[in-house]
Structure formats: C-alpha cells, structure tokens
Motif scaffolding. Structure first.
Motif, PDB file in Angstrom:
ATOM      1  N   VAL A 115       0.827  -1.205   0.000  1.00 43.36           N
ATOM      2  CA  VAL A 115       0.000   0.000   0.000  1.00 43.36           C
ATOM      3  C   VAL A 115       0.864   1.260   0.000  1.00 43.36           C
ATOM      4  N   MET A 116       2.048   1.181   0.616  1.00 40.17           N
ATOM      5  CA  MET A 116       2.920   2.344   0.703  1.00 40.17           C
ATOM      6  C   MET A 116       3.649   2.645  -0.608  1.00 40.17           C
ATOM      7  N   ARG A 117       3.613   1.734  -1.566  1.00 43.10           N
ATOM      8  CA  ARG A 117       4.233   2.031  -2.857  1.00 43.10           C
ATOM      9  C   ARG A 117       3.471   3.178  -3.517  1.00 43.10           C
ATOM     10  N   PRO A 118       4.178   4.198  -4.032  1.00 41.45           N
ATOM     11  CA  PRO A 118       3.486   5.377  -4.591  1.00 41.45           C
ATOM     12  C   PRO A 118       2.428   5.034  -5.623  1.00 41.45           C
ATOM     13  N   GLU A 119       2.742   4.094  -6.527  1.00 45.89           N
ATOM     14  CA  GLU A 119       1.774   3.777  -7.570  1.00 45.89           C
ATOM     15  C   GLU A 119       0.548   3.067  -7.016  1.00 45.89           C
ATOM     16  N   ALA A 120       0.736   2.228  -5.987  1.00 42.82           N
ATOM     17  CA  ALA A 120      -0.402   1.518  -5.403  1.00 42.82           C
ATOM     18  C   ALA A 120      -1.327   2.499  -4.688  1.00 42.82           C
ATOM     19  N   ALA A 121      -0.748   3.371  -3.858  1.00 45.29           N
ATOM     20  CA  ALA A 121      -1.563   4.352  -3.134  1.00 45.29           C
ATOM     21  C   ALA A 121      -2.293   5.276  -4.101  1.00 45.29           C
ATOM     22  N   ARG A 122      -1.594   5.698  -5.160  1.00 43.70           N
ATOM     23  CA  ARG A 122      -2.195   6.613  -6.130  1.00 43.70           C
ATOM     24  C   ARG A 122      -3.342   5.938  -6.880  1.00 43.70           C
ATOM     25  N   LEU A 123      -3.156   4.687  -7.262  1.00 44.13           N
ATOM     26  CA  LEU A 123      -4.198   3.970  -7.990  1.00 44.13           C
ATOM     27  C   LEU A 123      -5.398   3.667  -7.101  1.00 44.13           C
ATOM     28  N   LEU A 124      -5.136   3.309  -5.856  1.00 44.90           N
ATOM     29  CA  LEU A 124      -6.237   3.046  -4.928  1.00 44.90           C
ATOM     30  C   LEU A 124      -7.051   4.313  -4.682  1.00 44.90           C
ATOM     31  N   ALA A 125      -6.356   5.434  -4.509  1.00 51.69           N
ATOM     32  CA  ALA A 125      -7.055   6.706  -4.300  1.00 51.69           C
ATOM     33  C   ALA A 125      -7.887   7.068  -5.528  1.00 51.69           C
ATOM     34  N   TRP A 126      -7.316   6.879  -6.705  1.00 44.97           N
ATOM     35  CA  TRP A 126      -8.031   7.155  -7.957  1.00 44.97           C
ATOM     36  C   TRP A 126      -9.280   6.289  -8.068  1.00 44.97           C
ATOM     37  N   ALA A 127      -9.147   5.006  -7.762  1.00 43.71           N
ATOM     38  CA  ALA A 127     -10.286   4.095  -7.870  1.00 43.71           C
ATOM     39  C   ALA A 127     -11.402   4.496  -6.905  1.00 43.71           C
ATOM     40  N   TYR A 128     -11.014   4.916  -5.708  1.00 43.01           N
ATOM     41  CA  TYR A 128     -12.017   5.320  -4.716  1.00 43.01           C
ATOM     42  C   TYR A 128     -12.693   6.627  -5.119  1.00 43.01           C
ATOM     43  N   LEU A 129     -11.904   7.624  -5.499  1.00 41.48           N
ATOM     44  CA  LEU A 129     -12.451   8.945  -5.806  1.00 41.48           C
ATOM     45  C   LEU A 129     -13.313   8.948  -7.065  1.00 41.48           C
ATOM     46  N   THR A 130     -13.045   8.030  -7.979  1.00 43.80           N
ATOM     47  CA  THR A 130     -13.850   7.955  -9.202  1.00 43.80           C
ATOM     48  C   THR A 130     -15.054   7.024  -9.051  1.00 43.80           C
ATOM     49  N   GLY A 131     -15.222   6.459  -7.866  1.00 44.59           N
ATOM     50  CA  GLY A 131     -16.372   5.600  -7.610  1.00 44.59           C
ATOM     51  C   GLY A 131     -16.242   4.187  -8.143  1.00 44.59           C
ATOM     52  N   LYS A 132     -15.060   3.826  -8.623  1.00 41.37           N
ATOM     53  CA  LYS A 132     -14.898   2.506  -9.230  1.00 41.37           C
ATOM     54  C   LYS A 132     -14.963   1.374  -8.204  1.00 41.37           C
ATOM     55  N   THR A 133     -14.559   1.643  -6.977  1.00 37.08           N
ATOM     56  CA  THR A 133     -14.560   0.578  -5.980  1.00 37.08           C
ATOM     57  C   THR A 133     -15.970   0.104  -5.642  1.00 37.08           C
ATOM     58  N   ALA A 134     -16.972   0.932  -5.948  1.00 36.35           N
ATOM     59  CA  ALA A 134     -18.358   0.557  -5.657  1.00 36.35           C
ATOM     60  C   ALA A 134     -19.014  -0.199  -6.811  1.00 36.35           C
ATOM     61  N   ARG A 135     -18.324  -0.281  -7.939  1.00 36.05           N
ATOM     62  CA  ARG A 135     -18.904  -0.941  -9.108  1.00 36.05           C
ATOM     63  C   ARG A 135     -18.723  -2.450  -9.039  1.00 36.05           C
TER      64      ARG A 135
END
Length: 217
Positions: free
Chosen positions: A108-128
């Motif tokens: 989770v602390m890897r920059p790309e992982a944190a950035r992608l997880l944040a993107w997925a959450y903020l764009t509503g993708k995690t709820a799909r």
C-alpha cells in the motif's frame, strides 16, 4: 549533366513480433511506470503507447480506454503482491501474522499503489460490481489462506481474520495517502522509514490486542 543523387533511403527498423500476452504485459508495465510519476487522470493512452514503444492502436486494441488500462494496472499490482504474500505465508519462514501485515503495508505504501487506490475510490470505481477486487475476490482468497495457515496455531476465527484484514488495509491506505500531512501537523516535516515502521508496529499491536479482546468475550 549529371543528375543529382537521390538521398539513400534508411531501412525501417525491423518490426518486433510479440505474442498477445507479451504485448499486454509491456503496455501494463509502461502504464505502471507512468503512474509512479503522475496521477492517472493526467495519463492518456498515447502517453502509455509512447512509453511502451508501441502504437496507440495497439494499446486501444488490448485495453480500449485509459480507465480500463488503469484498472488493469491496479489489478496487476494487487495480484503480484498477493502471490508474494501467499508464498510468504506458506513458507515455514513466514514469520507469523506480522510478516503478512508488513507485506500488505509495504504494498500500500508504494506510490503507484496508493495513487491507484485513491483514484479508484475517488472515481467511484470501488463501488462498481465490475471492479477487479469484486470480480477476483482476491481478499477472500487471502483470508482463506490465512485461515488455513493460522486458525489452529493462533486459535483465531474466520471473523477475526477478516477483521484484521480490514483494519490493516483501511488504516494502511489512509496512512499512505495522508502521512505527509498528518506527520507535518505533528511537527515532523519529512516522515521517513522510522515513522512508517513505528506506525506499522503500533497498528499491528492494536490489531492483535483487539483480536485477543474479542477472543476473551
């Protein structure tokens, strides 16, 4: 009168033939490299094609849209981490529960992982329903393996294992995104490995104490 010499034509570079799997991996690796450098919303398919050294049409052929490519990149990162985690858990030198907690935290602390997880959450993708974690049920597979490995040894229930996973992932995710601001508010301007290790140690203590308290009820 001699005619002017025509400039010699340069031979085109030989076309590299790749299998579909090789092309897909090449494109995914290029996307993950770009995500380490900037937010997903600032990346386009043409950027990925340029980084991978392939045509825009090829990227579109395999992934269709940038959202689909970023989603696939996150899935690829998560799957690679899960395989490493599984190997560590199954190993006799796995180091117990704290070892897999460290593995998840490091991912989770890897920059790309944190950035992608944040993107997925903020764009509503995690709820799909088609979000990769819902499709693959990767966390359930992790819980299955943890249960098989530690249930008898540590006398923990399936519910406690799932609770530990949720506490670890949600806390680590929040820390990865906000650590600079949070530590900065406490007067630590440049938090580093020392602060990360202290946070993980405290988080592991909390998770273990909560499980122990639930067991005594």
């Amino acid at each position: 009168m001699k005619s002017a010499k025509r400039p010699s034509k340069t031979k085109p570079s030989p076309r590299i033939r790749r299998t579909p799997d090789e092309a897909r991996v090449l494109i995914l690796e290029a996307a993950k490299k770009l995500v380490r450098e900037k937010p997903p919303d600032a990346i386009g398919l043409k950027d990925v094609a340029r980084e991978a050294g392939v045509s825009h049409a090829l990227v579109t052929h395999y992934f269709g849209t940038i959202d689909a490519l970023i989603d696939a990149s996150l899935e690829s990162l998560a799957e690679a981490n899960r395989q490493d985690l599984f190997a560590r858990i199954q190993s006799s030198a796995g180091g117990g529960p704290r070892a897999w907690m460290e593995q998840y935290f490091a991912w989770v602390m890897r920059p790309e992982a944190a950035r992608l997880l944040a993107w997925a959450y903020l764009t509503g993708k995690t709820a799909r329903s088609d979000f990769f974690s819902r499709r693959t049920r990767g966390l359930k597979k992790t819980a299955d393996l943890l249960e098989a490995r530690f249930r008898e040894e540590l006398d923990v229930s399936r519910e406690e294992i799932e609770l530990a996973l949720m506490l670890l992932l949600t806390s680590s995710f929040g820390y990865a995104i906000g650590k600079n601001g949070f530590w900065g508010g406490l007067g630590v301007d440049k938090p580093g490995p020392e602060q990360d290790a202290a946070f993980l140690e405290s988080l592991a203590d909390v998770i273990e104490s909560l499980i122990e308290r639930r067991r005594k009820k």
